[in-house]
Design a protein around this motif. Structure first.
Motif, PDB file in Angstrom:
ATOM      1  N   LEU A  35       5.036   0.153   8.452  1.00 32.57           N
ATOM      2  CA  LEU A  35       4.021   0.120   7.406  1.00 32.57           C
ATOM      3  C   LEU A  35       4.484   0.915   6.187  1.00 32.57           C
ATOM      4  N   PHE A  36       5.080   2.069   6.401  1.00 29.55           N
ATOM      5  CA  PHE A  36       5.632   2.833   5.288  1.00 29.55           C
ATOM      6  C   PHE A  36       6.627   1.979   4.506  1.00 29.55           C
ATOM      7  N   THR A 121       2.465   7.737   6.226  1.00 25.07           N
ATOM      8  CA  THR A 121       2.251   7.827   4.785  1.00 25.07           C
ATOM      9  C   THR A 121       2.297   6.425   4.200  1.00 25.07           C
ATOM     10  N   LEU A 122       1.458   6.163   3.225  1.00 27.19           N
ATOM     11  CA  LEU A 122       1.455   4.904   2.494  1.00 27.19           C
ATOM     12  C   LEU A 122       1.965   5.192   1.083  1.00 27.19           C
ATOM     13  N   VAL A 285      -0.470  -5.139   1.329  1.00 30.72           N
ATOM     14  CA  VAL A 285       0.909  -5.128   1.839  1.00 30.72           C
ATOM     15  C   VAL A 285       0.984  -5.559   3.297  1.00 30.72           C
ATOM     16  N   THR A 286      -0.135  -5.502   4.026  1.00 33.90           N
ATOM     17  CA  THR A 286      -0.119  -5.909   5.435  1.00 33.90           C
ATOM     18  C   THR A 286      -0.558  -7.355   5.638  1.00 33.90           C
ATOM     19  N   LEU A 295       2.940  -5.743  12.940  1.00 28.93           N
ATOM     20  CA  LEU A 295       1.983  -4.643  13.032  1.00 28.93           C
ATOM     21  C   LEU A 295       0.908  -4.885  14.081  1.00 28.93           C
ATOM     22  N   LYS A 296       0.602  -6.145  14.383  1.00 30.23           N
ATOM     23  CA  LYS A 296      -0.376  -6.437  15.429  1.00 30.23           C
ATOM     24  C   LYS A 296       0.127  -6.036  16.807  1.00 30.23           C
TER      25      LYS A 296
END
Length: 341
Positions: A35-36, A121-122, A285-286, A295-296
Motif C-alpha cells: 500500500l505504501f 504510512t500513506l 490508489v487501492t 491487498l484483498k
C-alpha cells in the motif's frame, strides 16, 4: 495542521536526490509495504531516487521465516519500481522487531541521503518538495507522552532523560524546549520513529545501534522502573538525532505527518481520525484491479477498504471533535468490532 505551501504560493526548492526506505516482512507488514508503494508511486511518478523495501533474511533471530510470503505483493512492489533489499537481524529480530528499522540501515547505499518511513504510512504528495536538510536529522513529532512512565517517588522526566544524555556525553540542556513547563513531557526531546532521515544511513545506523544496545544492555540506574519494550527505538532516537546536530525544529511542521504523508498505523484509526483527503487518496490508489487483487489477501484491508467497514468506523466519530487520547478511539472501535489488524 496547516499545509506548508498555500495555494498560489511558489513551491519550495527541490532537494537533491535521496532514497526512501520501508520494511517489507511476512504478515501485515508486506501488505502495508504494498500500500505504501502504490501511494508513493501515484504521488511520485518521476521520483529521482530509489524506493527501497528492506526485507529481513532468514536467520536464528526468527522462529519462522520473516520474508514476504505473498508473491503478489512482490510483483506489485516491483511494478511500483521498488527494489527489495535483504538485511540481517543480528541484534534484535523476533524479540524486538522494531529493531528492524535500526539494523536495515547498514544495508542501504552508503553516503546516499535517505528517509525511512514506517510501512504503515500513506504517501499523499511529492516527497521531493519536502525541504529536508539532510545534515540536520529529525523525526516524527506526531507522538504522545508514552515514555517514560513516571512512578510515584521515582525519578522524574528531567532525571530520567538527563541520565541518558550523560551516559553518552551529550549536552542535555540544549535538547530542552524551554517554552514548555519543567517536568512536562513535551519539554524533552521525544519523537515517534515513524519517519527519520539523514545524509548517510551507515553513519546514522551505527549511532542508532550503539545507543540502542547500550540502553538495552546497560541502562542508567534511573531507568530501573522503566520498560523499554516497545519504546527502545523511541528512547534512543532523540539521543541519536541530538548527537548528529538535528532536533525538533530541523524540519518545519506540516510536511510529513501532514501535507505529504500520513502515518496511519492501523486502518481503523485512519478511517476514524484522518482528513477526508487521506481517505480519498487511499481509496483512489487501492481501486485498480491489480492492486485490489493483492491487498484483498490481507483480511483487514479487504474488510476496511473494499467491504465498507472503514466507512462504518468513520461514522462512529465526529472528525471535528475527536477524543484527545487515541485510547478512546481504540475502545470505541473495539466495542463495535471494527478493531481490525
Amino acid at each position: 495542521m496547516p499545509e506548508p505551501a498555500q495555494k498560489g504560493s511558489p513551491a519550495p526548492p527541490r532537494t537533491h536526490p535521496f532514497n526512501v526506505v520501508i520494511v517489507g516482512q511476512s504478515g501485515r507488514l508486506q501488505y502495508e509495504a504494498a500500500l505504501f508503494a502504490v501511494s508513493f508511486r501515484a504521488a511520485n511518478p518521476d521520483f529521482p531516487g530509489k524506493l527501497l523495501v528492506a526485507e529481513p533474511n532468514d536467520s536464528d533471530a526468527w522462529s519462522r521465516s520473516p520474508r514476504m510470503s505473498d508473491d503478489g505483493v512482490r510483483g506489485l512492489l516491483e511494478a511500483c519500481g521498488a527494489s527489495i533489499i535483504p538485511f540481517e537481524a543480528r541484534h534484535f529480530g523476533e524479540r524486538y522487531p522494531y529493531g528492524n528499522k535500526i539494523e536495515l540501515l547498514s544495508a542501504l547505499p552508503k553516503g546516499e541521503p535517505f528517509v525511512f518511513f514506517d510501512s504503515d504510512t500513506l504517501i499523499l504528495d511529492d516527497v521531493t518538495r519536502v525541504p529536508f536538510d539532510f545534515d540536520r536529522p529529525s523525526a516524527s513529532r506526531r507522538v504522545e507522552g508514552t515514555w517514560p512512565q513516571i512512578e510515584l517517588y521515582g525519578p522524574g522526566y528531567t532525571e530520567t532523560w538527563k541520565s541518558l544524555y550523560d551516559k553518552f556525553g551529550l549536552d542535555f540542556e540544549t535538547s530542552l524546549d524551554l517554552s514548555q513547563p519543567d517536568e512536562y513531557w513535551r519539554r524533552y526531546l521525544y519523537f515517534n520513529a515513524g519517519f527519520f532521515y539523514y545524509r548517510c544511513p551507515h553513519e546514522f545506523g551505527a549511532r542508532f545501534l550503539d545507543y540502542a544496545l547500550a540502553i538495552r544492555d546497560d541502562p542508567p540506574a534511573e531507568l530501573v522502573c522503566q520498560s523499554l519494550d516497545p519504546w527502545l527505538d523511541q528512547v534512543a532516537l532523540p539521543l541519536v538525532i541530538h548527537s548528529l546536530g538535528g532536533g525538533r525544529d530541523a524540519l518545519k511542521e506540516g510536511w510529513l505527518d501532514g501535507q505529504t504523508s500520513c502515518h496511519y498505523r492501523l486502518l481503523p484509526l485512519l478511517y476514524a481520525r484522518e482528513d477526508q483527503r487521506v481517505i480519498d487518496i487511499l481509496e483512489t490508489v487501492t481501486a485498480p484491479n491489480r492492486v485490489k487483487k493483492v491487498l484483498k489477501g490481507y483480511d483487514p484491508m479487504k474488510r476496511m477498504i473494499y467491504q465498507g467497514k472503514g466507512a462504518k468506523a468513520r461514522a462512529l466519530f465526529d472528525q471535528a471533535n475527536l477524543p484527545r487520547r487515541e485510547q478512546a478511539l481504540r475502545n470505541t472501535l473495539k466495542r463495535e468490532k471494527l478493531w481490525l489488524r
